[in-house]
Design an enzyme around this catalytic site. Structure first.
Site, mmCIF file in Angstrom:
data_model
loop_
_atom_site.group_PDB
_atom_site.id
_atom_site.type_symbol
_atom_site.label_atom_id
_atom_site.label_comp_id
_atom_site.label_asym_id
_atom_site.label_seq_id
_atom_site.Cartn_x
_atom_site.Cartn_y
_atom_site.Cartn_z
ATOM 1 N N ARG A 163 0.844 -1.201 0.000
ATOM 2 C CA ARG A 163 0.000 0.000 0.000
ATOM 3 C C ARG A 163 0.870 1.237 0.000
ATOM 4 O O ARG A 163 1.783 1.354 0.813
ATOM 5 C CB ARG A 163 -0.889 0.021 1.244
ATOM 6 C CG ARG A 163 -2.039 -0.913 1.091
ATOM 7 C CD ARG A 163 -3.004 -0.817 2.242
ATOM 8 N NE ARG A 163 -3.850 -1.987 2.156
ATOM 9 C CZ ARG A 163 -4.604 -2.454 3.134
ATOM 10 N NH1 ARG A 163 -4.649 -1.817 4.278
ATOM 11 N NH2 ARG A 163 -5.324 -3.535 2.974
ATOM 12 N N SER B 103 -7.986 -1.088 0.725
ATOM 13 C CA SER B 103 -9.009 -1.361 1.738
ATOM 14 C C SER B 103 -9.776 -0.108 2.152
ATOM 15 O O SER B 103 -10.348 0.561 1.306
ATOM 16 C CB SER B 103 -8.359 -2.045 2.932
ATOM 17 O OG SER B 103 -9.331 -2.518 3.824
ATOM 18 N N HIS B 104 -9.758 0.214 3.429
ATOM 19 C CA HIS B 104 -10.573 1.302 3.983
ATOM 20 C C HIS B 104 -9.939 2.666 3.799
ATOM 21 O O HIS B 104 -10.490 3.667 4.242
ATOM 22 C CB HIS B 104 -10.764 1.037 5.468
ATOM 23 C CG HIS B 104 -9.452 0.835 6.159
ATOM 24 N ND1 HIS B 104 -8.695 -0.295 5.955
ATOM 25 C CD2 HIS B 104 -8.735 1.638 6.958
ATOM 26 C CE1 HIS B 104 -7.566 -0.191 6.635
ATOM 27 N NE2 HIS B 104 -7.559 0.967 7.255
ATOM 28 N N ASP C 99 -16.333 -1.515 4.116
ATOM 29 C CA ASP C 99 -15.184 -0.748 3.630
ATOM 30 C C ASP C 99 -15.086 -0.914 2.116
ATOM 31 O O ASP C 99 -15.896 -1.615 1.499
ATOM 32 C CB ASP C 99 -13.892 -1.131 4.365
ATOM 33 C CG ASP C 99 -13.335 -2.491 3.965
ATOM 34 O OD1 ASP C 99 -14.103 -3.322 3.437
ATOM 35 O OD2 ASP C 99 -12.135 -2.720 4.190
ATOM 36 N N ASP D 135 -13.216 -2.500 0.006
ATOM 37 C CA ASP D 135 -13.064 -3.805 -0.642
ATOM 38 C C ASP D 135 -13.998 -4.868 -0.066
ATOM 39 O O ASP D 135 -13.903 -6.046 -0.424
ATOM 40 C CB ASP D 135 -11.602 -4.282 -0.633
ATOM 41 C CG ASP D 135 -11.058 -4.517 0.766
ATOM 42 O OD1 ASP D 135 -11.446 -3.761 1.689
ATOM 43 O OD2 ASP D 135 -10.253 -5.446 0.950
ATOM 44 N N ASP E 159 -14.439 -6.343 2.876
ATOM 45 C CA ASP E 159 -14.157 -7.360 3.900
ATOM 46 C C ASP E 159 -14.507 -6.879 5.309
ATOM 47 O O ASP E 159 -14.678 -7.686 6.211
ATOM 48 C CB ASP E 159 -12.710 -7.898 3.814
ATOM 49 C CG ASP E 159 -11.655 -6.824 3.816
ATOM 50 O OD1 ASP E 159 -12.004 -5.628 3.826
ATOM 51 O OD2 ASP E 159 -10.459 -7.176 3.794
ATOM 52 N N ARG E 160 -14.631 -5.555 5.506
ATOM 53 C CA ARG E 160 -15.016 -5.051 6.836
ATOM 54 C C ARG E 160 -16.488 -4.639 6.848
ATOM 55 O O ARG E 160 -17.033 -4.243 5.814
ATOM 56 C CB ARG E 160 -14.196 -3.814 7.192
ATOM 57 C CG ARG E 160 -12.734 -4.064 7.253
ATOM 58 C CD ARG E 160 -12.043 -2.803 7.706
ATOM 59 N NE ARG E 160 -10.598 -3.012 7.703
ATOM 60 C CZ ARG E 160 -9.764 -2.322 8.443
ATOM 61 N NH1 ARG E 160 -10.198 -1.366 9.231
ATOM 62 N NH2 ARG E 160 -8.463 -2.570 8.392
ATOM 63 N N THR F 4 -2.489 -10.019 14.578
ATOM 64 C CA THR F 4 -3.398 -9.299 13.688
ATOM 65 C C THR F 4 -3.142 -9.674 12.227
ATOM 66 O O THR F 4 -1.999 -9.806 11.815
ATOM 67 C CB THR F 4 -3.186 -7.789 13.908
ATOM 68 O OG1 THR F 4 -3.589 -7.495 15.240
ATOM 69 C CG2 THR F 4 -3.978 -6.960 12.930
ATOM 70 N N GLU G 30 -11.774 -10.016 14.058
ATOM 71 C CA GLU G 30 -10.844 -9.020 14.553
ATOM 72 C C GLU G 30 -11.624 -7.810 15.052
ATOM 73 O O GLU G 30 -12.729 -7.547 14.578
ATOM 74 C CB GLU G 30 -9.907 -8.573 13.432
ATOM 75 C CG GLU G 30 -9.039 -9.665 12.882
ATOM 76 C CD GLU G 30 -8.006 -9.117 11.903
ATOM 77 O OE1 GLU G 30 -6.831 -9.100 12.240
ATOM 78 O OE2 GLU G 30 -8.390 -8.689 10.797
ATOM 79 N N SER H 100 -11.062 -4.909 14.329
ATOM 80 C CA SER H 100 -11.066 -3.892 13.278
ATOM 81 C C SER H 100 -12.217 -4.102 12.287
ATOM 82 O O SER H 100 -12.052 -3.888 11.101
ATOM 83 C CB SER H 100 -9.733 -3.912 12.551
ATOM 84 O OG SER H 100 -9.482 -5.221 12.062
ATOM 85 N N LYS I 235 -11.888 -12.207 5.638
ATOM 86 C CA LYS I 235 -13.043 -11.718 6.366
ATOM 87 C C LYS I 235 -14.077 -11.267 5.344
ATOM 88 O O LYS I 235 -13.733 -10.948 4.213
ATOM 89 C CB LYS I 235 -12.648 -10.594 7.322
ATOM 90 C CG LYS I 235 -11.832 -9.456 6.730
ATOM 91 C CD LYS I 235 -11.315 -8.585 7.860
ATOM 92 C CE LYS I 235 -10.691 -7.309 7.342
ATOM 93 N NZ LYS I 235 -9.232 -7.415 7.159
HETATM 94 C C1 VG1 Z 1 -5.456 -3.428 10.042
HETATM 95 C C2 VG1 Z 1 -6.353 -4.056 11.088
HETATM 96 C C3 VG1 Z 1 -6.284 -5.560 10.968
HETATM 97 C C4 VG1 Z 1 -6.692 -5.968 9.541
HETATM 98 C C5 VG1 Z 1 -5.823 -5.242 8.523
HETATM 99 C C6 VG1 Z 1 -6.295 -5.493 7.104
HETATM 100 O O1 VG1 Z 1 -4.124 -3.859 10.226
HETATM 101 O O2 VG1 Z 1 -5.978 -3.644 12.383
HETATM 102 O O3 VG1 Z 1 -7.108 -6.146 11.937
HETATM 103 O O4 VG1 Z 1 -6.543 -7.348 9.366
HETATM 104 O O5 VG1 Z 1 -5.877 -3.837 8.750
HETATM 105 O O6 VG1 Z 1 -7.627 -5.100 6.935
HETATM 106 P P1 VG1 Z 1 -3.032 -2.990 11.008
HETATM 107 O O7 VG1 Z 1 -1.775 -3.774 10.907
HETATM 108 O O8 VG1 Z 1 -2.983 -1.666 10.308
HETATM 109 O O9 VG1 Z 1 -3.535 -2.830 12.406
HETATM 110 V V1 VG1 Z 1 -8.236 -4.698 5.384
HETATM 111 O O10 VG1 Z 1 -9.822 -4.448 5.509
HETATM 112 O O11 VG1 Z 1 -7.075 -3.935 4.824
HETATM 113 O O12 VG1 Z 1 -7.805 -5.893 4.342
HETATM 114 CO CO CO Z 2 -10.738 -4.096 3.715
#
Ligand code: VG1
Ligand code: CO
Length: 566
Positions: free
Chosen positions: A27, A121-122, A292, A294, A296-297, A361, A380, A382, A393
């Site tokens: 990213r 992602s988000h 979010d 993509d 998954d959240r 995580t 998780e 998150s 997820k």
């Molecule tokens: C964050 C979240 C984690 C999640 C990851 C990917 O990671 O805390 O729980 O699995 O994003 O989510 P980090 O290392 O920034 O805390 V997503 O929706 O990007 O695929």
């Molecule tokens: Co995501």
């Protein structure tokens, strides 16, 4: 008619040092991909080269993403480079659209060797936002550390990449397109598939669609509001919740995927999912959810905007699995939660006599447990939850689980949550994110904290804040030994566990792109139902005060508070 084969070029390049994928792919600011020469090509070459040459010809790779700005350019390059590198077949979502759970589903269904997901992602999108490339492996889950390390190693010494610049595909046309290449690898095949179909078919087999449909359309129907936040989920929400399950068309908002998500953060929490929160506060809707970018959240809200904490949501799903046909048929093996996720799940597991796996995580650790048959449900803090139907997820899955629970229990969201607290106790929980810190400052804060809390005298130390006294029972730097393959993963967060089961956790994010994110998680347990009506931040205030004092994060960064609280 004779067709001239498409030329394959080898283009010299200079390696980049920083192409180590994080927990969820590579990213970066979109500008990094757009303006640094061959930045994208170098990474794609490293990724493709991580697949053994012998395995490429007969194999399929799935490609799709959340539709953010730069995705089309990236997909065009990926197609041209996959062909040139001898990949046999690509299966791509129509117009490049596939949610992360849909990619996981398709990879498994068609036995692809992996999937490439264009998403950050988000995080916000657009020229001034972020872009990312996730790589999933044959089980449909995120690449393991061994795979990402290999990609990183290749990227550091890369001298050239292979590409077919003349190869063009039409992303909008569902169906097969074959290409003859000017090399020994031929023919190269691209299949454009409907973005929703395969995933929808999978969900049909997991849930009682009729029960959900009656809930949404029958005499006692509840009104729902679903916010796709202009990410990938729009087409899925419309097709599955509206067309298939009967929710009225105006239940779904922000359903047109936009390259910049309308300038918003496509992040389903109370800070960013404001359109949903406002709609829910009106009291007209009994159930609300947002996803979010993509997909998954997810976040669940009840009537009047009642917020379901994601760790609670996971525990509630666990306690109500018998409402879901899939689990009735498959039975329930273990549960999984990431270390910072609240221990609400553990209470349910104990009562059901089901093991809980605590992991670092990131979904890749759950995927390993699921592959070995140890784990059926994972989540998780998150805003992520999912089961072993795929290896990611899955936001819409979580929404359908909730709707199934509501239909079976004939209760609203808030009543379900309150009943759960009464039965199992309430885990007050919050997370503070300090975003965009100077990397060295964050590193030193964590280094000094680790020295402090792992020093012998720290154990047993007492902290008094107001009327509360917290006594340290255990403090360490969390490490995980994978029960499947014995792999040891170290330095996954600093945790302080107090004698009253409260916890404070400090962790550096592994998924960000610019600067460094330091997260502080706080949790405390309250068994007494007469004390379940408090504001989490009020209950957790003393723990937060201890966390700030120990870390000195404000003094050492000049910050006055976190960037976001969830
Ligand atoms: C964050 C979240 C984690 C999640 C990851 C990917 O990671 O805390 O729980 O699995 O994003 O989510 P980090 O290392 O920034 O805390 V997503 O929706 O990007 O695929
Ligand atoms: Co995501």
């Amino acid at each position: 008619m004779e067709v001239t084969p498409i030329p394959v070029l080898t283009v010299p390049t200079v390696p980049y040092e920083d192409q180590k994928p994080g927990g969820s792919g590579l990213r970066r600011a979109t500008a990094v991909f757009e303006s640094r020469r061959h930045y994208l090509q170098n990474f794609v070459q490293s990724l493709l080269a991580s697949v053994d040459l012998r395995d490429r010809q007969g194999c399929t790779v799935v490609v799709g993403g959340d539709g953010r700005y730069f995705s089309r350019t990236a997909i065009e390059v990926i197609v041209q480079m996959a062909a040139a590198n001898g990949i046999g077949r690509l299966v791509i979502g129509q117009n490049g659209i596939l949610s992360t759970p849909a990619v996981s589903c398709i990879v498994r269904k068609i036995k692809a060797i992996g999937g490439i997901i264009l998403t950050a992602s988000h995080n916000p999108g657009g020229p001034g936002g972020e872009f990312g490339i996730k790589f999933n492996i044959a089980n449909g889950g995120p690449a393991t550390d061994a795979v990402t390390d290999k990609i990183h190693q290749i990227s550091r010494t890369l001298e050239d990449f292979a590409i077919c610049p003349d190869l063009r595909i039409d992303l909008s046309r569902v169906g097969r397109q074959d290409f003859d290449l000017e090399n020994k690898f031929k023919p190269f095949r691209v299949e454009i598939v409907d973005s929703v179909e395969v995933y929808l078919n999978l969900l049909r087999g997991l849930f009682d669609f009729n029960a959900i449909k009656s809930l949404l359309t029958g005499p006692d129907q509840i009104k729902i509001k679903i916010d796709a936040m202009h990410g990938v989920m729009g087409p899925y929400v419309r097709r599955i919740l509206c067309d298939e399950l009967g929710a009225p068309a105006n239940s779904a908002i922000n359903c047109v995927p936009l390259e910049d998500f309308g300038g918003q953060h496509p992040d389903p929490n109370l800070t960013y999912a404001t359109a949903l929160l406002e709609a829910m506060k009106g009291g007209e809707y009994g159930f609300g959810a947002a996803f979010d970018a993509d997909g998954d959240r997810y976040m669940i809200l009840g009537q009047n905007g009642f917020f379901v904490n994601p760790s609670d949501s996971l525990a509630i799903i666990a306690a109500n699995l018998s409402c879901i046909p899939y689990f009735r048929h498959m039975g329930m093996r273990g549960f999984g939660r990431s270390m910072p996720t609240s221990m609400a799940l553990d209470k349910v597991a104990k009562s059901l006599k089901i093991p809980v796996y605590e992991t670092p995580t990131g979904w890749r650790f759950f995927a390993n447990l699921m592959d070995s048959g140890r784990c059926s449900l994972c989540g998780e803090e998150s805003f992520g939850a999912g089961s072993d139907h795929i290896r990611e997820k899955d936001g819409l899955w979580a929404v359908l689980v909730w709707l199934s629970i509501i239909a079976a229990r004939k209760q609203g969201v808030e009543d379900i949550v309150r009943d759960h607290w009464t039965k199992f106790g309430r885990h007050y929980y919050c997370r503070f994110d300090y975003e965009d810190l100077e990397p060295r400052a964050a590193f030193f804060i964590m280094r000094d904290l680790e020295a402090l809390i792992t020093d012998k005298p720290f154990k047993g130390q007492q902290f008094a804040v107001g009327n509360n006294v917290y006594s340290v029972e255990k403090a360490d730097s969390y490490e995980y030994v994978d029960p499947v393959d014995g792999t040891v993963t170290k330095k996954q967060g600093l945790r302080i566990i107090f004698s009253n089961a409260s916890r404070i956790i400090f962790r550096l994010s592994a998924s960000g792109s610019t600067g460094t994110i330091l997260r502080i998680y706080a949790e405390s347990y309250e068994k007494d139902p007469s004390k379940h009506n408090k504001e989490p931040q009020a209950v957790l205030g003393p723990l937060i005060a201890i966390a700030l004092k120990l870390s000195q994060i404000h003094e050492r960064t000049g910050r006055k508070g976190p960037t976001v609280i969830t």
